[in-house]
Structure formats: structure tokens, C-alpha cells
Design an enzyme around this catalytic site. Structure first.
Site, PDB file in Angstrom:
ATOM      1  CB  ALA A   1      -0.962   0.004   1.294  1.00  0.00           C
TER       2      ALA A   1
ATOM      3  CB  ALA B   1       0.526   5.593   3.720  1.00  0.00           C
ATOM      4  CB  SER B   2      -0.061  10.714   3.527  1.00  0.00           C
ATOM      5  OG  SER B   2      -0.261  10.289   5.022  1.00  0.00           O
TER       6      SER B   2
ATOM      7  CD  GLN C   1       6.484   3.204  -1.841  1.00  0.00           C
ATOM      8  OE1 GLN C   1       6.174   4.324  -2.207  1.00  0.00           O
ATOM      9  NE2 GLN C   1       7.202   2.292  -2.509  1.00  0.00           N
ATOM     10  CB  VAL C   2       3.345  -0.939   3.960  1.00  0.00           C
ATOM     11  CG1 VAL C   2       3.660  -2.023   4.654  1.00  0.00           C
ATOM     12  CG2 VAL C   2       3.198   0.271   4.556  1.00  0.00           C
TER      13      VAL C   2
ATOM     14  CE  LYS D   1       5.523   3.627   8.863  1.00  0.00           C
ATOM     15  NZ  LYS D   1       4.087   4.397   9.708  1.00  0.00           N
TER      16      LYS D   1
ATOM     17  CG  ASP E   1      -4.228   8.877  11.160  1.00  0.00           C
ATOM     18  OD1 ASP E   1      -5.289   9.456  10.676  1.00  0.00           O
ATOM     19  OD2 ASP E   1      -3.046   8.901  10.350  1.00  0.00           O
TER      20      ASP E   1
END
Length: 561
Positions: A168, A170-171, A174-175, A188, A345
Site C-alpha cells: 500500500a 500512504a501519505s 509505503q509498505v 514501512k 489516526d
């Protein structure tokens, strides 16, 4: 380094079948082979280059932020004035793409609003939901360079396998799926130069905050002046706010979020806090592998999961949506009222449902970069407020309303929402109104109009600055927005009031049990006191410079264990 939300109903297998592997056999690309991968890499590279360009030009970025806000407001208003679903959908996609162009800070904002199904048209929710996991990824050649620079050695010497295709995007990073010492892990990798980007963004945001503070102060002075010269109550102003404090708190959390060592420590703190609560069996938190973690690289245990907002996946796995909804609400309340260790979050990419058979109906928390610690005083005040509202009879008499109102307003003062110097008569009247209205709403009865009942008192408290909004609750509100949105998606009949009601019942029961235990200890101490008292002096010996005294119990019976 956590496994962010799975982009498909079932997460990729630990052997990396979701994409090509380093140090392993090549698999099919989730994007359709090398051609699809090249196209995705191109988009991610172009997006990163655009962010880099804006980051290096503060004035240009400030103009871009304000220009986007103005255009977005205009487009949304125009779309809302029509019944054209196609136009609304096109506007939602335009807003999403605009947030992507502006980078991590604005993507975070989009992630929060993606859960507000009660506020936004479904087209906006659908478009913004992609920001949780589908942010364009950085190409693998750049990822390899970042990882090897952080670890000071090659990827192959650390990880047995390392997926080239991210699970994925993300802001902030990424993973990637990998294998470390035979264990499936999620790695990550932070996007480059985020600290510099934040420096640029917060220079602009702080300027806006200063302007907002000046406006609020000017409005308050004008209101007070109009009141003194007899021109009525003056201009209405909001609760006392310190926009710079809110801004500084947001900056603090975001800068902490890009320190992955701090995030790993937060994950451990969150797990330990939850282990001592009633939610310990409902929550999974990935373990951190510290030998492969740095400030910009985080390696954590891979836990397969699905999004709580993916109804199809939940149904295929035969998960109980009602049970999951209850656990989501309960764990949020546990954080708020018991542990004080708050995940700020919890959007659907960071709060998921475990998909493995052995962890059925358990929640999985990811991404511990944004955490807030509530003080003991704040938690105690929140508990008092909740018990004042939800405790007592459904139809209280006047004395019970007065008692609950006094407790509620004292609790709000303890939390920092109300100044201790606030006008007592106004506070008491507002407290009574809140209790009566809350009880009436829960009983399905009509309520009084707030303006007619306590409008004058509320305005007086606002004008005097007695009502404030503590900065810590900015992030409580953010977390609540995400949790509330997830719960609504899991159960259409959900209301937060019902969720709190169920939790408070357990809370009251536990408090009564604790009070009962303390009462029994007190009674026991009183009963034992006469039996402890009779002691007989058996020997007294005077020595040079000191007195030595020996005692023994007068009788052998009646001892208290």
C-alpha cells in the site's frame, strides 16, 4: 513499518505473490506485469517530483494551498446545487487529485474526511477513501536506495525476501512485504525529505493561524466595546481559541510521525496500555523488529487483515460486523477514559479486522506515528462528565438535575473546557439545560430551544472567554471522526450515545465494585482495630543513648490476617 490496510479483501501471501521479490522467485504483478508496474512507477515518480518542486518554493506552495481551497469550495458549492450525480462524482475526483498534488499534509486531511459518511456525499467518501492506501508509490529503485542508506547494507543481506511491489502507498510512506529471519514482516519506507516539506507547509499554516488569532482577538475586543457603550451584546464570537497552539500541536504530532523509532516505541506503549484493560482480547498490535528499524525505516510483524469498511470482505470472512462495531467504539472509549494513550489516526487504513482464522473478530491497529497522551486530570474529568450525563435516572427530579449539572460543569472545568472563574449563575443554568436536554433526547421527548433557554448565558460565557477548547482535544475530535465513520459503516443503526451507554454501564459496575472493595477494606480495618490495640509491654531496657522496647500480642486469638 507496519502492514498498512490491505488493498484487496485478503492480504497478499507471505511468499510475496502480490509482486516480484528480491532474493525470491518472481511473481505476477498486481498491476498486470512489467508494463503495468512501469506505468505505476512513472505516476509515483511524477507525483514525488511535483511535491519536491512545491516544497522548495514556499511562496508558490502557499499560493497553491490557498488557490486549491478557494477552487474546491466553489466547485463543491456548485455541484451541491445540482442533482447531477456525474458532476458530483467528477468534483469529488477533482478534490482527491488536488489533495494528492499538494502532498502529505493535505492527504492527511482527506483521510480524516473519508470516514465522515454522515457529512459527505457518497461520491466524496468513495473518492477520498482511496487516499488511505492508494497514494502513488515511489519506484522500487528509489526504495532500494532509501532502505540501503538507512541500514548501511544491502537489502539482500538483511531480508530474505523483499517485495518490489508495495502492499500500500500512504501519505508519508509505503509498505513492502518482506521476510526477516524466517518471519513475515511489513517494512514501512518513508518518503524522502518530509521534514523539509513540513517546514514549508507549517510556515504557511502558522501564518494562517496568526491571522485567525488576530481576527478572534479583534472580534472579542469589538464585542466588549459594543457592550460597554450600550449597543447590545455586540458581535457574536466563538469559544476562546488559540490557533497557534492548535497549529503547534499538529506540527508536533506530524514531526513525531516521521520518526519511526518514536512510532515503534508508541506501538509498544499502546500494546502495553491495552493489555491492562477489558479490550486486551479484542486488539492486535504488530511487534517491532528493532534490528531493522531506524528513524526512516520501520520493520514490524505482518498481520493479515481487511478494512472494516470493506463489507464484501467482512461477509466473505464471516466476520460479525455488529461485534466489530462494538469493539471499535469500546476500544476508543478505553483509550479516552482509561489508558489515556490515544491513537490519533484510526482511519480505515490504520484500524482493520484480522483476517486469519485464529484471530476472528479481532481489531488490528497500525501506524502509531500520531499518538496523544491525555493527563490523569483530563481522563478523570472525562469520566466525571460521562457519568454525570449517563448516570442517574432517565427522568431525574430537580435535585438530581442540579447535582448532575454541578458534576458535569465541574468535570468540564477539570478538562479545561471551562474557566474556574466563569460566572457561577450562568454555568449552573447551562449545566441544568445540558442535563435536561440530554435526558430528554435519550427518552425521545421534545427538547427546549437552546437560544431561548440559555442563549444569553452561553453568549456571556463565550464573550468573557470562559469557554475554551483545549488543544489536545483537536486530536481527540479527529480520532472520534474516524471511529464514528467506521462504526456507521459497520452498523447503520449505530449511534455514539448507545455505544457510550453500553460502555458506561460496565464502567459504573466496575466503579461500584471498586467502591465496594474499598468499603469492605474499611469495615475490616475498623473491626480489626480493637483486636490490634491490646499489646503488653514485656521488656524495657535503657542503654546508653537509646531506649530499646520489645512488645508482643496480649492474646493468641482474634488476629486479623
Amino acid at each position: 513499518g507496519r502492514r498498512a490496510a490491505a488493498p484487496s479483501p485478503v492480504a497478499p501471501a507471505a511468499d510475496g505473490r502480490g509482486g516480484a521479490l528480491v532474493n525470491g522467485q518472481s511473481g505476477g504483478s498486481a498491476q498486470g506485469g512489467a508494463g503495468g508496474r512501469a506505468q505505476v512507477d512513472s505516476v509515483g515518480s511524477e507525483m514525488q517530483s511535483r511535491w519536491d518542486e512545491l516544497r522548495s518554493r514556499p511562496l508558490r506552495r502557499y499560493i497553491a494551498l490557498n488557490s486549491f481551497m478557494a477552487q474546491a469550495a466553489w466547485r463543491v458549492i456548485r455541484a451541491n446545487r445540482t442533482n447531477d450525480d456525474a458532476r458530483t462524482e467528477a468534483t469529488a475526483l477533482w478534490v482527491r487529485d488536488g489533495l494528492l498534488r499538494l502532498g502529505p499534509t493535505m492527504i492527511k486531511l482527506g483521510q480524516v474526511f473519508s470516514t465522515r459518511t454522515d457529512l459527505l456525499h457518497p461520491s466524496y467518501v468513495t473518492a477520498l477513501a482511496t487516499l488511505q492506501t492508494d497514494v502513488p508509490a515511489v519506484p522500487f529503485d528509489r526504495v532500494r536506495a532509501y532502505v540501503e542508506a538507512e541500514l548501511n547494507q544491502s537489502i539482500e543481506s538483511v531480508y530474505s525476501t523483499f517485495s518490489k511491489q508495495p502492499l500500500a502507498g500512504a501519505s508519508l510512506g509505503q509498505v513492502h512485504l518482506a521476510t526477516l529471519n524466517g518471519v513475515a514482516v511489513a517494512v514501512k519506507v518513508q518518503r524522502p525529505d518530509l521534514e523539509q516539506l513540513f517546514d514549508t507547509d507549517f510556515a504557511s499554516i502558522r501564518l494562517m493561524a496568526r491571522c485567525a488569532d488576530i481576527y478572534d482577538q479583534s472580534s472579542r475586543r469589538l464585542s466588549n466595546l459594543l457592550s460597554r457603550i450600550g449597543l447590545g451584546a455586540g458581535q457574536k464570537v466563538g469559544a476562546g481559541r488559540d490557533w497557534m497552539t492548535y497549529c503547534d500541536d499538529a506540527a508536533r504530532l506530524l514531526y513525531e510521525e516521521i520518526d519511526y523509532v518514536h512510532e515503534g516505541e508508541n506501538a509498544q506503549r499502546f500494546r502495553e496500555a491495552m493489555l491492562n484493560t477489558s479490550s486486551k482480547g479484542a486488539v492486535l498490535v504488530p511487534r517491532v523488529f528493532w534490528d531493522a528499524t531506524t528513524r526512516r525505516l520501520l520493520t514490524m510483524e505482518f498481520i493479515s487483515s481487511v478494512k472494516l469498511t470493506d463489507a464484501r470482505a467482512l461477509k466473505e470472512l464471516q466476520l460479525d460486523e455488529k461485534d466489530l462495531q462494538r469493539k471499535v467504539a469500546d476500544t476508543f472509549l478505553v483509550q479516552l477514559l482509561e489508558t489515556g494513550v490515544l491513537h490519533c489516526d484510526p482511519h480505515p487504513g490504520n484500524l482493520c479486522a484480522a483476517s486469519s482464522p485464529g484471530a476472528k473478530n479481532r481489531l488490528v491497529y497500525y501506524d502509531f506515528g500520531m499518538m496523544e497522551s491525555l493527563t490523569d486530570e483530563t481522563r478523570a474529568g472525562l469520566r466525571r462528565a460521562v457519568l454525570a450525563l449517563f448516570g442517574g435516572p432517565a427522568e431525574p427530579d430537580i435535585e438530581q438535575v442540579d447535582a448532575a449539572a454541578e458534576e458535569l460543569m465541574a468535570a468540564l472545568t477539570q478538562c479545561g473546557f471551562l474557566s474556574p472563574d466563569a460566572d457561577f449563575a450562568s454555568v449552573r443554568k447551562v449545566g441544568r439545560y445540558i442535563i435536561r436536554t440530554f435526558k430528554a433526547q435519550r427518552g425521545g421527548q421534545p427538547t427546549e430551544d437552546v437560544t431561548k433557554s440559555v442563549g444569553k448565558e452561553l453568549q456571556g460565557l463565550l464573550d468573557s472567554g470562559a469557554i475554551t477548547f483545549p488543544s489536545a482535544f483537536t486530536f481527540v475530535a479527529r480520532a472520534f471522526a474516524s471511529v464514528d465513520g467506521i462504526c456507521r459503516s459497520l452498523s447503520p443503526s449505530y449511534t455514539f450515545t448507545d455505544a457510550v451507554d453500553g460502555y458506561v454501564s460496565k464502567l459504573i459496575t466496575r466503579d461500584y465494585q471498586e467502591q465496594g472493595a474499598r468499603w469492605r477494606q474499611g469495615v475490616r480495618a475498623i473491626a480489626c482495630a480493637p483486636l490490634e490495640a491490646p499489646r503488653r509491654l514485656v521488656e524495657a531496657e535503657t542503654e546508653v543513648g537509646k531506649l530499646k522496647v520489645a512488645v508482643r500480642r496480649a492474646g493468641g486469638r482474634g488476629d486479623c490476617a
